[in-house]
Motif scaffolding. Structure first.
Motif: not given
Length: 332
Positions: A141, A145, A157, A199-200, A203-204, A206-209, A211
């Motif tokens: 991470y 991140n 993304e 995924q979560k 997202k927390e 970096t703000g990107i999605n 999968t």
């Protein structure tokens, strides 16, 4: 093993022999020459022991990437592997100590910000591999991140793919069906929960999605038999899908042509057919761009269906005739 004739060379020959106006033939040829010159640059990174080398070797039928079997990491600096127009950048794994990690992070950032002769970012895609056998992904991470995502440019993304390797040894190898080479229900649930968790967390942070994909590269030590991979076709499908369209065909002659490598997957989608669809989209959109040949494009590339069979048939697990029919259905 290389094919008898390069995939794009065969297409070029078909264009030269096509019964179409010279003006359209010239447009097609110009487009193809541009396709043949395209170079793909992929960075493969992750924490030490995640299986970067095994993944490279499984995907691209090569053993240029040395698989670590000892306690010391094998890749100490970013290593470049040239496979025709496919360039792989194998970065050192993080998790070897603060000083080493800082040095590796700086090298990764420098490479991610490097630009090609046209002023575009050199790296087309970053494949981040996570170790599915451990719950401790803190180093990964931190890498994603704090090092990778902030240096991906505008299309963040679209330039990162996260893959969870070693699915077969998650949960300490319990619930893995070795006979059928696939996870049983409890392990599937565990892996899907890990995908959601990763995924979560990204997202927390970096703000990107993203999968994530889970798979197993199938470990192979020197002189030992290759273990059967799982979900490798799914991983390759998304690598190709995330690659800029005009560069995808450079994969063709470098994909592992061992049919056994691509058989086992999660059965949710025929990723092998999807691989062909991505290649077909590249040809139909990039090669024929600006050429007013309409329905004649099917006849132009008729023989290429056979070449596709040689180049891709073992990869997608279908015969020459099926591949030819598939390609004709795209171009006809």
């Amino acid at each position: 093993m290389k094919n008898e004739q390069n995939f794009l060379d065969a297409m070029e020959s078909d264009i030269m022999n096509a019964d179409i106006p010279d003006s359209e033939k010239n447009k097609l040829m110009k487009n193809f020459l541009q396709l043949k010159q395209q170079e793909i640059n992929i960075m493969i990174t992750g924490a030490t022991g995640c299986g970067k080398s095994s993944t490279i070797n499984a995907l691209f039928n090569t053993e240029v990437a040395k698989v670590g079997v000892g306690v010391d990491p094998q890749t100490m600096e970013i290593t470049r592997y040239d496979l025709d127009n496919l360039v792989l950048w194998d970065s050192p794994g993080l998790g070897d100590g603060k000083e080493a990690d800082n040095r590796h992070a700086k090298n990764i950032i420098k490479k991610l910000n490097e630009r090609d002769a046209n002023g575009n970012l050199l790296i087309d895609l970053v494949l981040v591999i996570l170790d599915g056998s451990t719950r401790d992904l803190g180093t990964s991470y931190e890498l994603i991140n704090n090092v990778i995502v902030p240096n991906l440019g505008e299309d963040k993304e679209g330039r990162i793919l996260v893959a969870i390797n070693q699915a077969d040894v998650a949960m300490k190898g319990r619930y893995w069906n070795y006979e059928e080479n696939k996870p049983e229900a409890p392990l599937v649930k565990f892996l899907e929960e890990k995908v959601v968790s990763v995924q979560k967390r990204i997202k927390e942070g970096t703000g990107i999605n993203v999968t994530p994909i889970y798979y197993s590269a199938g470990f192979k030590e020197e002189g030992m038999e290759q273990c059967r991979p799982y979900n490798l076709s799914k991983l390759l499908y998304y690598i190709i899908k995330f690659t800029p369209k005009e560069k995808r065909l450079s994969y063709v002659d470098n994909i592992n042509h061992n049919e056994e490598m691509w058989k086992d997957s999660d059965d949710l989608k025929d990723y092998r057919k999807g691989i062909l669809e991505e290649f077909g989209e590249t040809v139909s959109d990039c090669a024929a761009e600006g050429a007013d040949i309409g329905g004649d494009i099917g006849s132009v590339f008729g023989r290429v269906g056979e070449v596709a069979g040689r180049a891709l048939g073992t990869v997608v697990g279908v015969g020459v005739g099926v591949v030819k029919a598939f390609w004709n259905s795209i171009f006809g």
